[in-house]
Motif scaffolding. Structure first.
Motif, PDB file in Angstrom:
ATOM      1  N   LEU A 422       0.845  -1.188   0.000  1.00  0.00           N
ATOM      2  CA  LEU A 422       0.000   0.000   0.000  1.00  0.00           C
ATOM      3  C   LEU A 422       0.883   1.242   0.000  1.00  0.00           C
ATOM      4  CD1 LEU A 422      -2.586  -0.915   2.771  1.00  0.00           C
ATOM      5  CD2 LEU A 422      -3.164  -0.442   0.399  1.00  0.00           C
ATOM      6  N   PHE A 423       0.322   2.360  -0.469  1.00  0.00           N
ATOM      7  CA  PHE A 423       1.069   3.609  -0.489  1.00  0.00           C
ATOM      8  C   PHE A 423       0.277   4.719   0.196  1.00  0.00           C
ATOM      9  CE2 PHE A 423       2.157   1.211  -4.327  1.00  0.00           C
ATOM     10  CZ  PHE A 423       3.511   1.042  -4.136  1.00  0.00           C
ATOM     11  N   THR A 424       0.991   5.583   0.918  1.00  0.00           N
ATOM     12  CA  THR A 424       0.406   6.796   1.461  1.00  0.00           C
ATOM     13  C   THR A 424       1.343   7.947   1.158  1.00  0.00           C
ATOM     14  OG1 THR A 424       1.391   6.911   3.683  1.00  0.00           O
ATOM     15  CG2 THR A 424      -0.438   5.376   3.383  1.00  0.00           C
ATOM     16  N   GLU A 425       0.792   9.161   1.222  1.00  0.00           N
ATOM     17  CA  GLU A 425       1.592  10.340   0.898  1.00  0.00           C
ATOM     18  C   GLU A 425       1.051  11.538   1.669  1.00  0.00           C
ATOM     19  OE1 GLU A 425       3.540  12.062  -3.187  1.00  0.00           O
ATOM     20  OE2 GLU A 425       1.436  11.485  -3.268  1.00  0.00           O
ATOM     21  N   TYR A 426       1.944  12.276   2.311  1.00  0.00           N
ATOM     22  CA  TYR A 426       1.551  13.448   3.100  1.00  0.00           C
ATOM     23  C   TYR A 426       2.160  14.707   2.503  1.00  0.00           C
ATOM     24  CZ  TYR A 426       1.158  16.733   6.984  1.00  0.00           C
ATOM     25  OH  TYR A 426       0.882  17.833   7.753  1.00  0.00           O
ATOM     26  N   HIS A 427       1.300  15.669   2.157  1.00  0.00           N
ATOM     27  CA  HIS A 427       1.765  16.961   1.662  1.00  0.00           C
ATOM     28  C   HIS A 427       1.563  18.004   2.764  1.00  0.00           C
ATOM     29  CE1 HIS A 427       1.344  14.976  -2.277  1.00  0.00           C
ATOM     30  NE2 HIS A 427       2.283  15.824  -2.656  1.00  0.00           N
ATOM     31  N   PRO A 428       2.635  18.646   3.228  1.00  0.00           N
ATOM     32  CA  PRO A 428       2.531  19.582   4.352  1.00  0.00           C
ATOM     33  C   PRO A 428       1.913  20.912   3.959  1.00  0.00           C
ATOM     34  CG  PRO A 428       4.775  19.515   3.556  1.00  0.00           C
ATOM     35  CD  PRO A 428       4.016  18.473   2.774  1.00  0.00           C
ATOM     36  N   ARG A 429       1.438  21.601   4.967  1.00  0.00           N
ATOM     37  CA  ARG A 429       0.907  22.948   4.777  1.00  0.00           C
ATOM     38  C   ARG A 429       2.012  23.996   4.912  1.00  0.00           C
ATOM     39  NH1 ARG A 429      -3.146  23.831   9.063  1.00  0.00           N
ATOM     40  NH2 ARG A 429      -4.772  23.290   7.568  1.00  0.00           N
ATOM     41  N   LYS A 430       2.947  23.762   5.843  1.00  0.00           N
ATOM     42  CA  LYS A 430       3.884  24.814   6.227  1.00  0.00           C
ATOM     43  C   LYS A 430       5.320  24.535   5.817  1.00  0.00           C
ATOM     44  CE  LYS A 430       5.545  27.236  10.368  1.00  0.00           C
ATOM     45  NZ  LYS A 430       5.482  27.294  11.844  1.00  0.00           N
ATOM     46  N   ASP A 431       5.858  23.373   6.165  1.00  0.00           N
ATOM     47  CA  ASP A 431       7.282  23.088   6.013  1.00  0.00           C
ATOM     48  C   ASP A 431       7.491  21.993   4.979  1.00  0.00           C
ATOM     49  OD1 ASP A 431       9.953  22.488   6.264  1.00  0.00           O
ATOM     50  OD2 ASP A 431       9.941  22.341   8.448  1.00  0.00           O
ATOM     51  N   ARG A 432       8.122  22.323   3.865  1.00  0.00           N
ATOM     52  CA  ARG A 432       8.280  21.371   2.771  1.00  0.00           C
ATOM     53  C   ARG A 432       9.106  20.154   3.171  1.00  0.00           C
ATOM     54  NH1 ARG A 432      12.894  21.632  -0.339  1.00  0.00           N
ATOM     55  NH2 ARG A 432      11.702  21.052  -2.204  1.00  0.00           N
ATOM     56  N   GLU A 433       9.932  20.257   4.227  1.00  0.00           N
ATOM     57  CA  GLU A 433      10.721  19.111   4.682  1.00  0.00           C
ATOM     58  C   GLU A 433       9.832  17.980   5.196  1.00  0.00           C
ATOM     59  OE1 GLU A 433      13.425  20.596   7.630  1.00  0.00           O
ATOM     60  OE2 GLU A 433      15.057  20.701   6.164  1.00  0.00           O
ATOM     61  N   LEU A 434       8.608  18.287   5.573  1.00  0.00           N
ATOM     62  CA  LEU A 434       7.722  17.288   6.161  1.00  0.00           C
ATOM     63  C   LEU A 434       7.002  16.438   5.118  1.00  0.00           C
ATOM     64  CD1 LEU A 434       6.146  19.335   9.095  1.00  0.00           C
ATOM     65  CD2 LEU A 434       8.257  18.005   9.037  1.00  0.00           C
ATOM     66  N   TYR A 435       7.153  16.786   3.844  1.00  0.00           N
ATOM     67  CA  TYR A 435       6.571  15.940   2.790  1.00  0.00           C
ATOM     68  C   TYR A 435       7.112  14.523   2.923  1.00  0.00           C
ATOM     69  CZ  TYR A 435       6.029  13.856  -1.859  1.00  0.00           C
ATOM     70  OH  TYR A 435       5.742  12.995  -2.889  1.00  0.00           O
ATOM     71  N   ASN A 436       6.205  13.550   3.005  1.00  0.00           N
ATOM     72  CA  ASN A 436       6.671  12.165   3.137  1.00  0.00           C
ATOM     73  C   ASN A 436       5.831  11.196   2.333  1.00  0.00           C
ATOM     74  OD1 ASN A 436       4.520  11.021   5.051  1.00  0.00           O
ATOM     75  ND2 ASN A 436       5.320  12.666   6.332  1.00  0.00           N
ATOM     76  N   GLN A 437       6.469  10.069   1.992  1.00  0.00           N
ATOM     77  CA  GLN A 437       5.841   8.987   1.243  1.00  0.00           C
ATOM     78  C   GLN A 437       6.063   7.675   1.985  1.00  0.00           C
ATOM     79  OE1 GLN A 437       8.114   9.992  -2.492  1.00  0.00           O
ATOM     80  NE2 GLN A 437       6.098   9.605  -3.361  1.00  0.00           N
ATOM     81  N   THR A 438       5.060   6.819   1.928  1.00  0.00           N
ATOM     82  CA  THR A 438       5.115   5.580   2.707  1.00  0.00           C
ATOM     83  C   THR A 438       4.716   4.387   1.860  1.00  0.00           C
ATOM     84  OG1 THR A 438       4.663   6.700   4.799  1.00  0.00           O
ATOM     85  CG2 THR A 438       4.077   4.369   4.677  1.00  0.00           C
ATOM     86  N   ILE A 439       5.401   3.273   2.087  1.00  0.00           N
ATOM     87  CA  ILE A 439       5.005   1.991   1.521  1.00  0.00           C
ATOM     88  C   ILE A 439       4.790   1.026   2.695  1.00  0.00           C
ATOM     89  CG2 ILE A 439       7.440   1.382   1.131  1.00  0.00           C
ATOM     90  CD1 ILE A 439       6.489  -0.384  -1.202  1.00  0.00           C
ATOM     91  N   VAL A 440       3.668   0.312   2.656  1.00  0.00           N
ATOM     92  CA  VAL A 440       3.302  -0.621   3.722  1.00  0.00           C
ATOM     93  C   VAL A 440       3.095  -2.003   3.117  1.00  0.00           C
ATOM     94  CG1 VAL A 440       1.598  -1.202   5.509  1.00  0.00           C
ATOM     95  CG2 VAL A 440       2.144   1.193   5.038  1.00  0.00           C
ATOM     96  N   SER A 441       3.713  -3.009   3.726  1.00  0.00           N
ATOM     97  CA  SER A 441       3.414  -4.399   3.408  1.00  0.00           C
ATOM     98  C   SER A 441       2.847  -5.040   4.670  1.00  0.00           C
ATOM     99  CB  SER A 441       4.674  -5.139   2.942  1.00  0.00           C
ATOM    100  OG  SER A 441       5.562  -5.341   4.033  1.00  0.00           O
ATOM    101  N   LYS A 442       2.557  -6.303   4.639  1.00  0.00           N
ATOM    102  CA  LYS A 442       2.056  -6.954   5.844  1.00  0.00           C
ATOM    103  C   LYS A 442       3.123  -7.060   6.922  1.00  0.00           C
ATOM    104  CE  LYS A 442      -1.779  -9.551   3.875  1.00  0.00           C
ATOM    105  NZ  LYS A 442      -2.430 -10.866   3.720  1.00  0.00           N
TER     106      LYS A 442
END
Length: 506
Positions: A422-442
């Motif tokens: 699975l994939f998730t992705e977070y786009h920050p409001r304030k600080d561009r360093e907080l942009y993150n991407q995630t991959i999840v397996s079991k």
């Protein structure tokens, strides 16, 4: 194939383990649990984004936020993008929404005339408007949570017209108990249970069911703003659970020292989390550390959260009883889920924010209805992006292509899994360093910060299911991290900037 009906129930900020069917030892969510008992319980269901609006838009469109464009709160969902509600409307369904939608910014300027903005409700004709809206023929809107719900929307207008004396009872000053000094967002609401927005949402949904044309299929979306903070249930739910008897949050000493550095800071627990217009920009989720919050106050937070969950469960019971009275229960699919979770003190953190901890991205999903075997349970990795395809196939035997996949083969028992990651992705409001991407397996969860490559998160979900020990810098795991990184970058290349313009802070 005869068309079936749909009741889609969504809550705001409810963790996977908030329900007794998912292991909660305190709350007894018998009505919600009944949906799973009559159908299937999904034990590994995730949202692709841990913030309200992006997650809700993904449920509606079947797309990742990078594709539907609502990449953070304060951005608008393009009404031209195909969504489940309009798809069913076009297929002849009567469609109605009751509660919180959150497809538009609360602080959008008046010139945009957006019904989910405060400015829209300053118009003299606003309370006459009830749709159409994003594919819903009619809507009964609640905007915001707790005392914010009285500012605008159909519920606020109803309250001001029929029960004006109740408006001030939402404020903490009206509470019969002293407000916590170390966390301003926890108090006992003085609003009568029957006038609270959770009850009003249920009443409006039931009114739709009772008036629905029996010659047409219906789609009813019921969306509760709770158990989102502030932690302010009304009586009797505010006193239903003893704070001292609440389970302790899952915290390990020193665990945040192994995490990205921004987790060493957070919001002020004594400050108001709501952002008035013109305020300095703050990061989404209003994440805060609990090290200055007393054990007593945290017990109240958890007890009040469980009280809000119990109130929702009672409301779901009334809604499902009304469905049975219509005689359409056997022809209706019922789905229960939440947009995202809540940290609730785990890891020494409260509310939500950039880190994709399990408590934020794993949420309940229960589905019942015709042809679904009761008592079914699945550990398949599933996502909110799968809901459009799944419900389209269940209801009208097909849906447009999306980023997700249909879960009907899981529901029918034909397959055990539909994906490995699975994939998730977070786009920050304030600080561009907080942009993150995630991959999840079991077995694993890997999170990368493309704009701050020294940061990362890597957890062994079998040995460390509560994600206390970040293994990102442990070279023993480098081969696995490299393998998952390659898979993540191939399937979701970094896109830290998206074009849709923010129109408001919320």
């Amino acid at each position: 194939m005869a068309h079936k009906n749909l009741i889609f129930i969504c809550t705001d900020q409810m963790r996977f383990d908030a329900l007794s069917i998912n292991g909660n030892p305190i709350v007894r969510t018998s009505n919600i649990d009944g949906i799973g008992s009559r159908g299937m319980v999904f034990r590994r269901h995730y949202t692709p984004n841990q913030i309200c609006s992006p997650s809700r838009a993904s449920m509606a469109t079947g797309l990742y936020p990078r594709h539907h464009g609502l990449w953070r709160n304060g951005v608008t969902l393009d009404p031209e993008i195909p969504n489940l509600w309009r798809f069913l409307q076009d297929k002849g369904y009567s469609t109605h929404a009751s509660g919180k939608l959150h497809y538009q910014p609360l602080l959008a300027p008046e010139s945009y005339a957006m019904p989910e903005s405060l400015a829209f409700w300053e118009r003299p004709d606003a309370d006459c408007w009830r749709g159409p809206y994003y594919g819903f023929d009619t809507v009964d809107l609640v905007l915001g949570e707790a005392n914010e719900s009285t500012k605008a929307g159909h519920y606020a207008e109803w309250l001001k017209r029929h029960h004006p004396e109740t408006v001030c009872l939402y404020e903490p000053e009206a509470s019969s108990s002293e407000r916590a000094s170390d966390l301003t967002e926890v108090w006992k609401s003085a609003v009568p249970n029957e006038l609270h927005y959770t009850s009003w949402i249920t009443d409006r949904a039931i009114a739709f069911l009772q008036a629905a044309d029996k010659e047409k299929p219906f789609c009813l979306y019921v969306s509760y703003p709770d158990p989102h903070h502030p932690f302010t249930p009304p009586a009797p739910y505010s006193d239903m659970f003893e704070p001292k008897a609440m389970p302790r949050p899952h915290v390990r000493p020193g665990e945040l020292a192994l995490m990205p550095a921004y987790l060493g800071t957070g919001d002020d627990p004594t400050a108001n989390a709501y952002i008035p217009e013109g305020s300095p920009i703050r990061e989404q989720g209003f994440l805060l550390k609990t090290d200055t919050i007393s054990e007593e106050t945290m017990g109240r937070v958890i007890a009040h959260t469980f009280g809000m969950v119990q109130m929702i469960d009672d409301s779901v019971g009334k809604l499902l009883a009304a469905l049975r009275e219509t005689g359409r229960e056997d022809d209706t699919f019922v789905i229960f889920t939440s947009d995202h979770g809540e940290l609730l003190g785990d890891h020494g953190l409260l509310r939500k924010g950039p880190p994709p901890y399990r408590q934020l991205i794993q949420v309940p999903l229960l589905i019942s209805g015709p042809s679904i075997n009761g008592g079914s349970v699945t550990d398949a990795l599933t996502s909110h992006i799968d809901l459009f395809a799944t419900l389209g196939q269940l209801l009208v035997n097909g849906a447009p292509a999306t980023d997700g996949v249909s879960l009907v083969p899981i529901l029918s028992g034909d397959v055990r899994d539909v994906r490995e990651h699975l994939f998730t992705e977070y786009h920050p409001r304030k600080d561009r360093e907080l942009y993150n991407q995630t991959i999840v397996s079991k077995d694993w969860r890997l999170t990368l910060y493309p704009n701050q490559r020294e940061w990362g998160e890597f957890f062994d979900l079998n040995a460390d299911p509560w994600e206390h020990r970040n293994l990102f810098d442990d070279t023993v795991y480098s081969p696995k991290i490299n393998d998952l990184t390659k898979h993540l970058l191939e399937n979701m290349p970094p896109r830290s900037s998206l074009p849709n313009q923010p129109l408001g802070a919320y």
